[in-house]
Scaffold this active site. Sequence first.
Site, PDB file in Angstrom:
ATOM      1  N   CYS A 254      35.230  65.872 100.170  1.00 50.92           N
ATOM      2  CA  CYS A 254      34.613  64.571  99.874  1.00 50.92           C
ATOM      3  C   CYS A 254      33.317  64.343 100.630  1.00 50.92           C
ATOM      4  O   CYS A 254      33.036  63.223 101.047  1.00 50.92           O
ATOM      5  CB  CYS A 254      35.552  63.414 100.216  1.00 50.92           C
ATOM      6  SG  CYS A 254      36.734  63.072  98.945  1.00 50.92           S
ATOM      7  N   ASN A 255      32.555  65.391 100.871  1.00 50.23           N
ATOM      8  CA  ASN A 255      31.316  65.184 101.617  1.00 50.23           C
ATOM      9  C   ASN A 255      30.201  66.033 100.997  1.00 50.23           C
ATOM     10  O   ASN A 255      29.826  67.076 101.521  1.00 50.23           O
ATOM     11  CB  ASN A 255      31.537  65.546 103.092  1.00 50.23           C
ATOM     12  CG  ASN A 255      30.434  64.989 103.959  1.00 50.23           C
ATOM     13  OD1 ASN A 255      29.258  65.213 103.684  1.00 50.23           O
ATOM     14  ND2 ASN A 255      30.803  64.243 104.979  1.00 50.23           N
TER      15      ASN A 255
END
Length: 651
Positions: free
Chosen positions: A412-413
């Site tokens: 999620c980055n």
Amino acid sequence: MGRVGTSYPENIDQIREQEYPNLRDTTYLDHAGTTIYAKSLIDQFARDMAANLFGNPHSRSPSSELSTRRVDRVRLRVLQFFKANPEDFDVIFVANATAGIKMVMDAFIQCDKNTTLPHTQDSPRPFWYGYHRDSHTSLVGIREIASQGSRCFEADQEVEDWISGKLATELDHPGSESQLGLFAYPAQSNMNGRRLPLDWSGRLRESSLPGHGNIYTLLDAAAYVTTAQLDLSNSKTAPDFTVLSLYKIFGFPDLGVLIVRKCSGHILERRRYFGGGTVDMVTCIKDKWHAKKAERLHEKMEDGTLPFHHIVAVDSALDVHERLYGSMDRISRHTCSLAKQLYDGLSSLRHANGKAVCVIYKDPASQFGNSKTQAPTIAFNVQNSRGGWVGKTDFERLADLHGIQLRTGGVCNPGGIASSLNLAGWELRRNFMEGTRCGNDLDVLGGKPTGVVRVSLGAMTNFHDIHHFLQFVSATFVDERHRFSELVTPGLSLEPPALQQVDSLRIAPIVGCAEWEIPAETSWEVRSTGLAWDREWCLVSEMTGAPLTTREHPAMKRLKSSVDIQEGVLKVRAQLEEVGETELTVSLWDIPSPTCEVKANQPSEDDTELPVPTPYTSKTISDFFTAAIGAPCTLARFPADSFPQAAEGSE
Ligand SMILES: *Cc1c(COP(=O)(O)O)cnc(C)c1O
């Protein structure tokens, strides 16, 4: 180890034994996903629930008033936990950090001119959004609603330059005084654990530069609070909005909070929606009138029934957390010291030929052992002794066999991954077209990993966890005899060895089409991204410009493409109906130039700097592919300048 053990009121191994029976047979290293709840927390909460009668807080019965009192108390305790003065701050309970982010975003949408609704009291104002590269996906998404544009700050220095007026943004133009801005960033990267400067909010607020007056700040503290003390004691320098998830601190309950500086609360109050709980009176027959709750900010924002049982559980969570660990500062010292040992251990692992085993994605500005700059989170990939990548999925499978739990992938980055793995926009898009998805097992494409292995520590991590993990990596991946494959559990595929040693090389010049074996004895250029001409082209729809996928167009897989370096052409062969096998050649030096039309198809303004494939305009080419695929399409090429220059020359 002795010193680590004494940082808590009790010895860590004793805490582990008594409080975490569920961690007994496992090495859990995913505290950035969630940390684990103590047994005492669950026991105390269960006793609390059994002993008391909790009614819906919106009634007036004794059970209801009990819930109301307890919820109010937790609100104060949460503020205290973050050293925030209740005079200056309010707490709004939300489902999780992401819900808090969305609540702030919704408020800005309401301010924005693109959502003019009837009965708007305030004049609408366009909205600009700035966010840091290290942001979690949940922060990045706000860019989609910013009508005045958005900017991804790619480095801390850019933020510094912007704050000090050396860097102009979309906001810097005459008339911008009436515009609203929101600047968001994570206190800590959830990918590599880097901690970002916490003084940006205060400095932006102090800035008297023209474009800065209406900029609000949103701090995503979700990763930070797991192992550090968030300190909001100075309300003048604190962010306007701070979001976090409580399960990341205590393991339970699953609840988020949005902490708002009261002086900035008016932004949230612009919203027009009301619901049960946020309104004092509504008339809905004939006359449409309502009076919203007017007293406290959280009353105006918490629609519907609060998750009051979960909020009650926070009492137990705070009690037990304090009893076991004393303070966040102690947790910080404990985890910081363990993380340093883990980092030192991983970085010292070498294959017999001297090559490093772990490629660790650490920010140059951060330092393990220094909790101001670095959290106990390590992102890395493993290489074999010949420089081939060990796929993250294989790593995770092997770790699992050894009772180790961790996280792999893009975590999620998106910005952190792209910069750490040195992936350009076009490579990410290509990977997507090739099937890379969040959480799937396409581990290496074009010679680069698509994601990372992430290990993260928590308050109850002990030395044994660190030791076990280092032992595992060392025993499984270190090539002591130059015979890497024998050390690995059979049946698990690992990356092929480095290119010089393989018997055959295959590339797919056109994404999704059949692979082609480079003829033996042919020297081939190797670029830092992988083999030359591999996946340099793709097919795009003539209607939408969107890339075709093999899932929708299986005929792609039957196209045979090859590269003839002598003749300088790309050759494509297809079975065409009526005509039979036909070959098309396209010069390698025919580089299509983008047209305005193509640009219009590219989604958001942020993406304009990312190379996208440009279609060829030749009718011969589009006729050929349209006939071969059975759908209107043509060939497109990734921009030449997005391909790095030959790095290592030919073999
Ligand atoms: C975990 C995390 C989030 C998301 O939290 P949710 O509870 O899933 O909403 C956002 N940002 C960071 C930095 C995180 O670590």
